[in-house]
Write a protein that holds these residues in place. Structure first.
Motif, PDB file in Angstrom:
ATOM      1  N   CYS B  47      41.929  46.904  40.186  1.00 37.87           N
ATOM      2  CA  CYS B  47      42.774  47.778  39.363  1.00 37.87           C
ATOM      3  C   CYS B  47      43.984  47.059  38.792  1.00 37.87           C
ATOM      4  N   GLU B  48      44.424  46.006  39.424  1.00 35.45           N
ATOM      5  CA  GLU B  48      45.624  45.275  39.003  1.00 35.45           C
ATOM      6  C   GLU B  48      46.873  46.145  38.981  1.00 35.45           C
ATOM      7  N   GLY B  50      47.733  47.942  42.147  1.00 37.17           N
ATOM      8  CA  GLY B  50      48.176  48.245  43.511  1.00 37.17           C
ATOM      9  C   GLY B  50      47.576  49.463  44.171  1.00 37.17           C
ATOM     10  N   CYS B  52      43.796  50.181  44.478  1.00 34.33           N
ATOM     11  CA  CYS B  52      42.449  50.126  45.057  1.00 34.33           C
ATOM     12  C   CYS B  52      42.372  49.293  46.329  1.00 34.33           C
ATOM     13  N   GLY B  53      43.233  48.316  46.486  1.00 27.18           N
ATOM     14  CA  GLY B  53      43.228  47.519  47.714  1.00 27.18           C
ATOM     15  C   GLY B  53      42.208  46.401  47.751  1.00 27.18           C
ATOM     16  N   CYS B  55      42.170  43.644  46.367  1.00 27.24           N
ATOM     17  CA  CYS B  55      42.761  42.311  46.280  1.00 27.24           C
ATOM     18  C   CYS B  55      43.552  41.924  47.526  1.00 27.24           C
ATOM     19  N   CYS B  67      47.523  41.501  43.813  1.00 27.62           N
ATOM     20  CA  CYS B  67      47.749  41.799  42.383  1.00 27.62           C
ATOM     21  C   CYS B  67      49.181  42.207  42.136  1.00 27.62           C
TER      22      CYS B  67
HETATM   23  S1  FES Z   1      43.527  45.022  42.432  1.00 26.01           S
HETATM   24 FE1  FES Z   1      43.670  47.069  43.052  1.00 26.01          FE
HETATM   25  S2  FES Z   1      45.263  46.962  44.477  1.00 26.01           S
HETATM   26 FE2  FES Z   1      45.227  44.985  43.688  1.00 26.01          FE
END
Ligand code: FES
Ligand code: FES
Lengths: 999, 168
Positions: B47-48, B50, B52-53, B55, B67
Motif C-alpha cells: 500500500c505504501e 502504512g 497493510c503491513g 512491508c 514503507c
Molecule cells: S506497504 Fe502497506 S504498510 Fe507498508
C-alpha cells in the motif's frame, strides 16, 4: 471430447489428503518470485500514469513539453500515439462505443489513464506527472445507475443513444400465468454496492517491443481468462503469435481483479514502443483502488409468486447492472455468469428476467471472486427471508419447501443450468445438526430476553464453477449469436513430461494466484504414476509463446479442481498408458497386471519390477528397445472440455457452468445497541463441492472467501461523490477486515462427486463470496425486526448505517400520560408539501377498498405498532417514525374522510410524541390506467414541530417524502400480494346487521 | 542544512547480520532500498501508506513499516527481513507452523506477518489468542481469513513454552 475416467485403479496416496503445500517453503523464506521481484532487462525504464481527476470531461488540450524536460524523463505516451498504433478494445455488445487503453478525447471516470510518463526510475516518472498539462472541459457526470438509465441523462458515449447499452428479456415456463394465479406475490427492490476483493499485490507490467518482428513481449501479473489475449492482440493490431504474454511464477493474490490488468498490458507494450526500451510499471494502491476494477453494482427488483405455505412458483428478476464507464471485456459477463442457475437451489419452473447494462462515470467493472453470485443471491435470499416474514413461518421451512428434490439430479433448471449432483435436503439436515442450530436459536432467545438485538440469517446457494465460454453471448440476441458463430465449452490444458532421469514435470495453464495449484497437480500426478510428491515439479508460469493454452486458460470461475486438475489427470494417464504398453511388451504380461507405486513399476505377482525412472528413461536413452508404436521421448499434453457445456439453445437456455456445488449457511449476529456494530456470534457454512482433492486447501478457500465476504457484508464499498469523485482511495478508507473482524467460521462438508468432471471435484473458492453477504444481511434484518424497511438493508452494514436503521427509540407512552390530549396542533413548526404518484396493479375499486381496510391501513403505515378503531374510518395509532437518527413514537389519530369511491379520499393524521408534534393530510386520487391498473396521485402537506423539526428542513422534507412514499409503495405491495378484505367497519356493520337479522 | 529530495547518500546498515551499503536518495523509502538496492525481495509492498503491513521488517529489534521509513533513517541500524528467518537448509519453527496450519496462500502478506510475529513472540512468549489477534490486526491478509495464522502463532508459542519447561 469428454472421457470419463475415474481414479478407481490408482492407489490413492495423495488425492483427498490434507497435504501441506509444495509452494510454501519458498514463500516462507522470502524466495517467492512475484512480478516486481523478477529481473528486468538492462535499460528498462519506468512508467507512471497521468490520470483524470474528473469523472466526465472532454480533453481540450494535452501538452507534454514541460514533462519531457524533467530530469530522467525519456518519453510520454499519449492518446495520439495510441490512435496511431492501436485500436480500441473489442466490446461484448453491438454498440459503437470506444474504449482505448488511454483516453483519446474524453475521460469517463476519475482515475482514467490519460498519458504515460516514462523515465529512468519510478520516482522520476512520478515527479514528472504534474508537468503534463491537461485541460478539461467538464461535462455532467452520471453516477447513479438508475439516474444514468433515464432517457434524459447525459450520455457517456455520444455515438450510443442511451447509457443503457444492452437490454434483454427472457421468459422461461409461464411466469405470467403463475403470477396471475398465485395466492400471494411479493416484490423487493435491493441494491448491491460496488466493492472489490482487492489483492495485497497491485498490478505489475513490463512491456517490450521488438521492431524487427513487429511483436510485443509483455510480462504481467495478469490472471486470465486468456480469451482476453485476443482482445489485447487485436487492440495492438498484431496477430496473436506476435503478442507474447508471460506471467510470473508467483502472484500476490487476485480474486478476479487481475483480469483488469489487460488494458495496461496494451498500454505498457505501446509505452515500450514509444521509447524504444522495455518499460516497467508498478501500480500503487491509490491507482489500484480508484481505477483497477470493481464488482458490478446492481439494482434488482425481484418478485415472487407463492402460496400460503411459501412454495414459490415463479420469479421475476429486473436487474440493472452498472458496469462503469466502459463495457470492458468480458463484461457484461457478471450479468450472465449466473444466468442458467438464477433460480438458485430451488426448483422454480417459471422465470422472467430483464437485464439491462448501464454505463456510469465510474471505474469499469470486471472479474471479482463470486462474480455475479453475491448480486443474485442478495436479491433472491433476501426475498426468501421476506416471504417467511410475510407468512410468519420459519425461513428454513420456506427454503426446504422449495429446494431441488434429492432424487432429481442431474436437474435442468428453468433457465438451463444442469445441476450436476447434490443432495440439498441432506445438506440442510447435516448443517442443522452439525452446526448446532438449536443452540444458536437458544442463544437468540436468551439474548432477546435480555433485550439485546440478536438475529439469525439463512442462505442456500448453488456455487457454479467452470464457466461455459458460451454464457457471455447471452447478451446478444439469438440472431446476433447465430451470425457471430456459436460459442461454448471450457478447454483446459495440462502437460506432463518425464525427463531422461525420470523426473516428472507438470505444466498447467491455470495461472494460480495463491490457491496451491502446484500442490494439487502434483498430488494428482503422484497418484497416477506412483511416484513421490517430491519427485514432481509443477510449473505454473504461463508463456503464450511456448506453452499449451486456450481461451479458457487462466484462473477464474473456480475451474482448477474440476477442469484443470482433470486435464492434469488425463495427461498423466497418457504417460501412464505409454509406460504400461512398454512394460507389457517387455514382460509379456497383460496391462491389468501392472502396478505403479512407490517409484516402481511392477507386476502384481512380483515377477517383474523396474524403477519408474529406468522404465521412463528408456524412452529417451533407448528408444530402439521400445515397441514400434513408441515414438520416443515422454511428454503428453491433454486438452479437456466437457460435453455438457453447450451453446445457448433456441429458447435461450444456457448451462452457464459445468458444476454446481451446494452451500448452506446460517449465522447468528448481535447488534451493539450503542454503536450499531454487527458482531458475528457464530457462522456455520456447509459445502458440497463434490470430491475434495485436498481438504486443507478446500478449507483455506472457504476461510478466505468468508473473510472477503465479511468485508463485503459489513465494511467494504467504493464510495463516490455526486460528482463522481472517488472517496475510497486508501486502505484506511476502503476497509478490509483484519483479524479482529473475521471470526472463525464453522466449516462442514459433504461430498456428492460431480459426474461430469474427471475427478468428481467441483469448484469451491467462491461460494462464501456469494452466500455470506446475504446471510449476514438476513441475520441483521432478523435482529432489527419489522421497524426497518426490507429494502433499506443495504451492504455494507457499517456501524453507522445500522445505527441509523435502529434509530433512537423513544419508549412507549407511560400509562395514563397524554391519554386525552391527542388533539394537537403543531403550531410554529415547519410545513412541507409535495406530490407524487404510484402505479398499483389493481383496479381503483380494489385500491379504494383496501385503504378502508384497517389491516391494509396498518400495513401501509411504516412503523405502526397498533391501530385501534375509534369510529367510522377513524383510528388511534401507535406509530414509530424515524427522521435521521431520531425515532419518535407517536400517539396519533388517523382519519379517512371525503370518501368518493372509487375516485378520491383524504387521509389525515395528527400525532404527538416526546420528540415533537406532527400533523398532515394527503389528498388521494385514483385513476384507472392501462391493464386495469390504478395510478394513485397524492399531494400532501405535513407540519412538524418540536425537537424533530430541529433536524433541519432538507432532512425533514426528504424524510417525509420518503415516509409518505413508503405509505403508498407499501399499499402497492399489499395490493400485489394479499387478497382485499372489506373494511373492519363494514365487517362490524355486517355482523351487527346479521345479528339483527337473527334476532 | 537543506536536503534535496534527490540528493544521494551512502547508506550503511546491518542487514540480517551482515554489513551492507548502497546509495539512496533522501526520499527513498526503506522498502524500495531493501528490495531494489540490496536485492532482498522477500519484503513486499502492498500500500505504501502504512496500513497493510506487508512491508514490515525489524529495525533495531522493533517491527517497523519499511514503507514509512526512509532508507537514510536506517543508517547504522540493524535491519532484519524475512530472509533472516530459518536456517540455510530449512524453515524455523514459526515458518513450519505457518506451513502446517495453512497460514498462507499467495504469500504476499506473509513476510511482514512473520516479522511481526517473530518480534512479538520475543516480547510476549506466552500470548493469549486475543493478544495474537490484536498484534495481527496491523496486517491485512486477503487470502486466508487469518484462522491459520492465529493458530500457527499460538502453536509455536505453546511449543516453545514446552521446550523451556523441559529445559528447566
Ligand atoms: S506497504 Fe502497506 S504498510 Fe507498508
Ligand atoms: S496469503 Fe495472500 S494476502 Fe495473505
Amino acid at each position: 471430447m469428454n472421457s470419463q475416467v475415474s481414479l478407481h485403479d490408482e492407489p490413492r496416496t495423495y488425492i483427498g489428503k490434507r497435504q501441506s503445500r509444495v509452494e510454501d517453503e519458498a514463500l516462507l523464506r522470502g524466495l517467492g518470485r512475484y512480478a516486481d521481484d523478477l529481473a528486468i532487462p538492462p535499460g528498462t525504464l519506468h512508467a507512471a500514469v497521468v490520470r483524470s481527476p474528473h469523472a466526465h470531461a472532454r480533453i481540450t488540450r494535452l501538452v507534454v513539453d514541460e514533462a519531457l524536460k524533467r530530469p530522467g524523463v525519456r518519453g510520454v505516451l499519449t492518446g495520439e500515439d495510441v490512435k496511431l498504433w492501436a485500436s480500441p478494445f473489442p466490446v461484448g455488445v453491438r454498440q459503437s462505443m470506444e474504449h482505448w487503453c488511454l483516453a483519446v478525447d474524453k475521460v469517463r471516470h476519475v482515475g482514467e489513464p490519460v498519458a504515460v510518463v516514462i523515465a529512468e526510475d519510478r520516482y522520476l516518472a512520478e515527479d514528472a506527472l504534474e508537468a503534463v498539462e491537461v485541460d478539461y472541459e467538464l461535462l455532467t457526470p452520471v453516477v447513479d445507475p438508475e439516474a444514468a438509465a433515464d432517457d434524459e441523462a447525459p450520455t457517456l458515449h455520444e455515438d450510443v443513444a442511451s447509457n443503457v447499452v444492452n437490454d434483454r428479456h427472457f421468459r422461461y415456463g409461464e411466469p405470467d400465468t403463475a403470477f396471475e394465479t398465485a395466492q400471494r406475490t411479493l416484490s423487493l427492490k435491493v441494491r448491491y454496492p460496488r466493492n472489490a476483493c482487492t489483492p495485497i499485490e497491485c498490478y505489475v507490467v513490463v512491456g517490450q517491443y521488438d521492431p524487427a518482428e513487429g511483436g510485443y513481449d509483455v510480462m504481467a501479473n495478469f490472471q486470465g481468462p486468456y480469451a482476453l489475449h485476443s482482445v489485447m492482440s487485436r487492440a495492438l493490431q498484431v496477430p496473436a503469435n506476435r503478442l507474447r504474454l508471460r506471467t510470473p511464477p508467483d502472484s500476490g493474490g487476485s480474486f478476479g481483479i487481475k483480469q483488469g490488468a489487460f488494458p495496461y498490458v496494451v498500454m505498457m507494450a505501446l509505452a515500450a514502443r514509444k521509447v524504444g526500451a522495455p518499460v516497467k510499471w508498478v501500480e500503487d494502491r491509490l491507482e489500484h483502488l480508484q481505477a483497477a476494477s470493481s464488482a458490478t453494482n446492481r439494482v434488482t427488483t425481484i418478485e415472487a409468486a407463492f402460496d400460503d405455505q411459501g412454495q414459490v412458483s415463479a420469479l421475476r428478476f429486473d436487474q440493472l447492472d452498472d458496469c462503469g464507464a466502459y463495457l470492458r471485456a468480458p463484461e457484461p459477463a457478471t450479468t450472465y455468469r449466473m444466468h442458467g442457475n438464477l433460480t438458485g437451489a430451488y426448483a422454480i419452473r417459471h422465470l422472467e428476467v430483464r437485464n439491462r447494462i448501464v454505463l456510469t462515470n465510474k471505474t469499469p467493472t470486471g472479474l471479482n471472486r463470486g462474480f455475479g453470485g453475491p448480486q443474485v443471491y442478495f436479491a433472491l435470499e433476501r426475498l426468501m427471508q421476506r416471504i417467511a416474514v410475510e407468512l410468519e413461518i420459519d425461513p428454513l421451512d420456506v427454503i426446504r419447501r422449495n429446494l431441488v428434490p434429492s432424487d432429481a439430479f442431474p436437474y435442468r433448471c428453468a433457465a438451463g443450468a444442469l445441476l450436476d449432483s447434490g443432495d440439498y435436503q441432506r445438506g440442510i439436515e447435516l448443517g442443522i445438526e452439525q452446526g448446532g442450530l438449536d443452540e444458536l436459536l437458544a442463544r437468540r432467545d436468551a439474548a432477546r430476553r435480555e433485550g439485546r438485538r440478536y438475529g439469525i440469517g439463512y442462505t442456500v446457494a448453488v456455487e457454479p464453477s467452470i464457466s461455459n465460454m458460451g454464457y457471455i453471448t447471452m447478451a446478444q440476441t439469438p440472431e446476433e449469436r447465430r451470425r457471430a458463430g456459436l460459442k461454448n465449452g471450457a478447454v483446459s490444458t495440462a502437460t506432463v513430461s518425464v525427463d531422461p532421469m525420470g523426473g516428472v514435470s507438470v505444466h498447467v495453464s491455470s495461472t494460480p494466484q495463491g490457491q496451491g495449484h502446484r500442490t494439487v497437480a502434483a498430488q494428482v500426478v503422484a497418484d497416477v504414476l506412483g511416484v513421490s510428491l517430491e519427485s514432481i515439479r509443477v510449473d505454473v508460469e504461463l508463456d503464450t509463446g511456448k506453452d499449451a493454452w486456450s481461451i479458457a486458460s487462466g484462473n477464474y470461475s473456480s475451474r482448477f479442481a474440476g477442469a484443470v486438475a482433470g486435464a492434469v489427470h488425463k495427461a498423466a494417464l497418457k504417460i501412464h498408458s505409454r509406460l504400461v504398453s512398454i512394460a507389457t511388451q517387455q514382460w509379456k504380461v497383460s496391462a491389468e497386471d501392472i502396478l505403479f507405486s512407490e517409484g516402481r513399476v511392477y507386476t502384481q505377482d512380483g515377477a517383474h519390477s523396474i524403477s519408474f525412472h529406468r522404465l521412463a528413461g528408456a524412452t529417451h536413452w533407448a528408444p530402439g528397445t521400445l515397441p514400434e508404436s513408441e515414438t520416443g521421448g515422454l511428454r503428453e499434453t491433454a486438452f479437456w472440455t466437457p460435453a455438457e457445456l453447450t451453446a445457448p439453445d433456441e429458447d435461450e437456455r444456457i448451462n452457464s457452468s459445468l458444476c454446481y456445488g451446494f452451500i448452506f449457511d446460517y449465522c447468528g449476529v448481535a447488534i451493539d445497541a450503542l454503536t450499531g456494530r454487527v458482531e458475528i456470534d457464530r457462522y456455520v457454512t456447509l459445502h458440497d463441492a463434490g470430491r475434495m482433492l485436498n481438504p486443507q486447501l478446500v478449507d483455506g478457500q472457504v476461510r478466505g472467501a468468508f473473510a472477503q465476504a465479511v468485508g463485503a457484508a459489513l465494511y467494504e464499498a467504493f464510495h463516490y461523490g455526486p460528482d463522481g469523485s472517488f472517496f475510497s482511495g486508501t486502505l484506511a478508507d476502503y476497509l478490509i477486515p483484519t483479524t479482529m473482524e473475521v471470526p472463525d467460521p464453522r466449516i462442514l462438508h459433504m461430498e456428492t462427486p460431480s459426474p461430469f468432471t474427471p475427478l468428481g471435484a467441483k469448484g469451491v473458492g467462491e461460494g462464501n463470496n456469494m452466500s455470506t453477504p446475504v446471510c449476514i444481511a438476513n441475520a441483521v434484518a432478523d435482529a432489527l425486526g419489522d421497524t426497518v424497511e426490507p429494502g433499506d438493508i443495504e451492504l455494507p452494514l457499517t456501524p453507522s448505517k445500522v445505527r441509523t436503521l435502529m434509530g433512537i427509540e423513544e419508549p412507549p407512552r407511560p400509562e395514563g400520560v397524554g391519554e386525552d390530549s391527542t388533539e394537537t396542533t403543531a403550531g410554529g413548526g415547519s410545513t412541507l408539501a409535495a406530490s407524487d404518484d404510484v402505479e398499483i396493479p389493481a383496479s381503483p375499486q380494489r385500491v379504494f377498498d383496501s385503504i378502508l381496510d384497517p389491516d391494509t391501513l396498518q400495513a401501509m403505515i411504516p412503523g405502526c405498532h397498533s391501530l385501534e378503531l375509534t369510529g367510522e374510518n377513524a383510528y388511534r395509532a401507535d406509530v414509530t417514525v424515524g427522521v435521521g437518527m431520531i425515532r419518535a413514537r407517536f400517539d396519533a389519530r388517523v382519519e379517512l374522510t371525503d370518501l368518493d369511491p372509487p375516485r378520491s379520499l383524504r387521509l389525515s393524521g395528527a400525532g404527538r410524541s416526546g420528540m415533537g408534534d406532527a400533523e398532515g393530510a394527503a389528498r388521494i386520487h385514483l385513476t384507472e390506467i392501462e391493464g386495469g391498473h390504478t395510478r394513485l396521485d397524492y399531494d400532501y402537506e405535513v407540519t412538524i414541530g418540536g425537537k424533530i423539526a430541529s433536524v433541519g428542513g432538507r432532512m425533514l422534507s426528504s424524510a417525509s417524502k420518503m415516509l409518505i412514499g413508503q405509505i403508498f409503495s407499501r399499499l402497492s405491495h399489499q395490493m400485489s400480494g394479499a387478497k382485499v378484505k372489506r373494511s373492519l367497519w363494514q365487517r362490524i356493520k355486517h355482523r351487527l346487521i346479521d345479528r339483527g337479522g337473527d334476532a | 542544512m537543506y536536503i534535496r529530495h534527490d540528493d544521494r547518500h551512502q547508506v550503511t546498515l546491518t542487514l540480517n547480520g551482515s554489513e551492507r551499503s548502497a546509495h539512496a536518495e533522501s526520499r527513498t523509502q526503506l522498502c524500495d532500498f531493501l528490495r531494489h538496492q540490496l536485492g532482498v525481495t522477500g519484503t513486499h509492498v502492498g500500500c505504501e501508506h502504512g496500513v497493510c503491513g506487508a512491508c514490515t521488517v525489524i529495525v533495531d529489534g522493533r517491527a517497523t513499516r519499511s514503507c514509512l521509513m526512509l532508507a537514510v533513517q536506517a543508517e547504522g541500524r540493524r535491519v532484519e527481513t524475512v530472509e533472516s528467518l530459518g536456517e540455510m537448509e530449512g524453515l524455523d519453527d514459526l515458518q513450519r507452523a505457518f506451513r502446517d496450519h495453512h497460514a498462507l496462500q499467495c504469500g504476499f502478506c506473509t513476510a511482514g506477518i512473520l516479522m511481526s510475529c517473530h518480534e512479538f513472540l520475543r516480547r510476549i512468549p506466552d500470548p493469549s489468542e486475543g493478544e495474537v489477534r490484536d498484534m495481527l490486526s496491523g496486517h491485512l491478509c486477503r487470502c486466508t481469513g487469518y484462522t491459520g495464522i492465529v493458530q500457527a502463532v499460538l502453536a509455536v508459542a505453546r511449543r516453545r513454552q514446552n521446550h523451556r519447561e523441559e529445559e528447566q
